[in-house]
Enzyme design. Structure first.
Site, PDB file in Angstrom:
ATOM      1  N   GLY A   2      -9.866  -0.882  -0.678  1.00  0.00           N
ATOM      2  CA  GLY A   2      -8.971  -1.062   0.470  1.00  0.00           C
ATOM      3  C   GLY A   2      -8.414   0.220   1.040  1.00  0.00           C
ATOM      4  N   GLN A   3      -8.876   1.390   0.559  1.00  0.00           N
ATOM      5  CA  GLN A   3      -8.353   2.628   1.146  1.00  0.00           C
ATOM      6  C   GLN A   3      -8.912   2.792   2.556  1.00  0.00           C
ATOM      7  OE1 GLN A   3      -9.091   6.306  -1.015  1.00  0.00           O
ATOM      8  NE2 GLN A   3      -7.671   7.461   0.281  1.00  0.00           N
TER       9      GLN A   3
ATOM     10  N   HIS B 229       1.644   3.704  -2.119  1.00  0.00           N
ATOM     11  CA  HIS B 229       2.381   2.578  -1.543  1.00  0.00           C
ATOM     12  C   HIS B 229       3.510   2.237  -2.519  1.00  0.00           C
ATOM     13  CE1 HIS B 229      -0.852   1.097   1.328  1.00  0.00           C
ATOM     14  NE2 HIS B 229      -1.610   1.789   0.502  1.00  0.00           N
TER      15      HIS B 229
ATOM     16  N   HIS C   2      -1.942   8.788  -0.652  1.00  0.00           N
ATOM     17  CA  HIS C   2      -0.643   8.155  -0.405  1.00  0.00           C
ATOM     18  C   HIS C   2      -0.355   7.115  -1.463  1.00  0.00           C
ATOM     19  CE1 HIS C   2      -3.737   5.945   1.852  1.00  0.00           C
ATOM     20  NE2 HIS C   2      -3.036   4.856   1.582  1.00  0.00           N
TER      21      HIS C   2
ATOM     22  N   ASN D 224      -4.528   2.979  -3.525  1.00  0.00           N
ATOM     23  CA  ASN D 224      -5.873   2.470  -3.263  1.00  0.00           C
ATOM     24  C   ASN D 224      -6.823   3.666  -3.211  1.00  0.00           C
ATOM     25  OD1 ASN D 224      -4.959  -0.202  -3.009  1.00  0.00           O
ATOM     26  ND2 ASN D 224      -4.486   0.083  -0.847  1.00  0.00           N
TER      27      ASN D 224
ATOM     28  N   ASP E 299       5.517   1.753   6.093  1.00  0.00           N
ATOM     29  CA  ASP E 299       4.186   1.320   6.489  1.00  0.00           C
ATOM     30  C   ASP E 299       4.276   0.532   7.788  1.00  0.00           C
ATOM     31  OD1 ASP E 299       1.309   0.847   4.713  1.00  0.00           O
ATOM     32  OD2 ASP E 299       1.630  -0.349   6.532  1.00  0.00           O
ATOM     33  N   ILE E 300       3.344   0.792   8.697  1.00  0.00           N
ATOM     34  CA  ILE E 300       3.366   0.155  10.019  1.00  0.00           C
ATOM     35  C   ILE E 300       3.030  -1.336   9.935  1.00  0.00           C
ATOM     36  CG2 ILE E 300       0.943   0.498  10.714  1.00  0.00           C
ATOM     37  CD1 ILE E 300       2.040   1.710  13.347  1.00  0.00           C
TER      38      ILE E 300
HETATM   39  P1  AMP Z   1      -4.655   2.292   2.536  1.00  0.00           P
HETATM   40  O1  AMP Z   1      -5.282   1.052   3.126  1.00  0.00           O
HETATM   41  O2  AMP Z   1      -4.321   2.207   1.078  1.00  0.00           O
HETATM   42  O3  AMP Z   1      -5.477   3.527   2.878  1.00  0.00           O
HETATM   43  O4  AMP Z   1      -3.248   2.442   3.235  1.00  0.00           O
HETATM   44  C1  AMP Z   1      -3.094   2.907   4.530  1.00  0.00           C
HETATM   45  C2  AMP Z   1      -1.813   2.315   5.028  1.00  0.00           C
HETATM   46  O5  AMP Z   1      -1.398   3.040   6.151  1.00  0.00           O
HETATM   47  C3  AMP Z   1      -1.940   0.847   5.459  1.00  0.00           C
HETATM   48  O6  AMP Z   1      -1.066   0.055   4.690  1.00  0.00           O
HETATM   49  C4  AMP Z   1      -1.546   0.886   6.936  1.00  0.00           C
HETATM   50  O7  AMP Z   1      -0.784  -0.237   7.320  1.00  0.00           O
HETATM   51  C5  AMP Z   1      -0.740   2.159   7.020  1.00  0.00           C
HETATM   52  N1  AMP Z   1      -0.710   2.804   8.326  1.00  0.00           N
HETATM   53  C6  AMP Z   1      -1.740   2.975   9.200  1.00  0.00           C
HETATM   54  N2  AMP Z   1      -1.326   3.640  10.290  1.00  0.00           N
HETATM   55  C7  AMP Z   1      -0.003   3.902  10.108  1.00  0.00           C
HETATM   56  C8  AMP Z   1       0.998   4.548  10.882  1.00  0.00           C
HETATM   57  N3  AMP Z   1       0.728   5.095  12.090  1.00  0.00           N
HETATM   58  N4  AMP Z   1       2.252   4.603  10.388  1.00  0.00           N
HETATM   59  C9  AMP Z   1       2.558   4.059   9.190  1.00  0.00           C
HETATM   60  N5  AMP Z   1       1.648   3.449   8.403  1.00  0.00           N
HETATM   61  C10 AMP Z   1       0.398   3.356   8.847  1.00  0.00           C
END
Ligand code: AMP
Ligand code: ZN
Length: 119
Positions: free
Chosen positions: A98-99, A107, A105, A92, A35-36
């Site tokens: 929080g999605q 986590h 995906h 999520n 995760d970024i």
């Molecule tokens: P969610 O909020 O459950 O939809 O999770 C989306 C996740 O994607 C968040 O934790 C972000 O930090 C992560 N995210 C967004 N952009 C990127 C990216 N380019 N590379 C890796 N993770 C990312």
């Protein structure tokens, strides 16, 4: 069509290697990358390569693929050496939960105390 890549989807772009990511595991059907914006020392996202907007649509449309994602979440935890101490797998679902990325995906979170109930 269900499962087809979506032009405006960030995670489809990561699958296509159009957006860079730190990939930790890959199978024919799944990708796992860091995760970024990590919320724990281990914070890895496991996604199906096929596009489904959330976990429920993935499970309904491609149950064997949903199983692949769950199996890979476990494999990530083993690889990160967190399986013994415990880890959390979170999907999520919906903006109220929080999605923010509407490509299913999991986590995988570990490496610190994980409170229950989660926030
Ligand atoms: P969610 O909020 O459950 O939809 O999770 C989306 C996740 O994607 C968040 O934790 C972000 O930090 C992560 N995210 C967004 N952009 C990127 C990216 N380019 N590379 C890796 N993770 C990312
Ligand atoms: Zn997608």
């Amino acid at each position: 069509m269900a499962g087809e890549p979506q032009a405006d989807c960030l995670f489809c772009k990561i699958v296509a290697r159009e957006v860079p990511a730190t990939v930790v595991r890959e199978t024919e059907t799944t990708l796992a990358f860091r995760d970024i914006n990590p919320q724990a020392p281990t914070h890895v996202l496991v996604i199906p390569k096929a596009h489904y907007p959330d976990a429920a649509s993935l499970a309904a449309g491609a149950p064997e693929l949903a199983a692949d994602v769950l199996r890979e979440a476990g494999a990530v935890a083993v690889e990160e050496k967190t399986a013994g101490s415990g880890y959390r797998v979170v999907f999520n679902t919906g903006s109220g939960a929080g999605q923010t990325v509407f490509h299913a995906h999991a986590h995988v979170l570990a490496g610190r105390g994980l409170e229950w109930p989660p926030g």
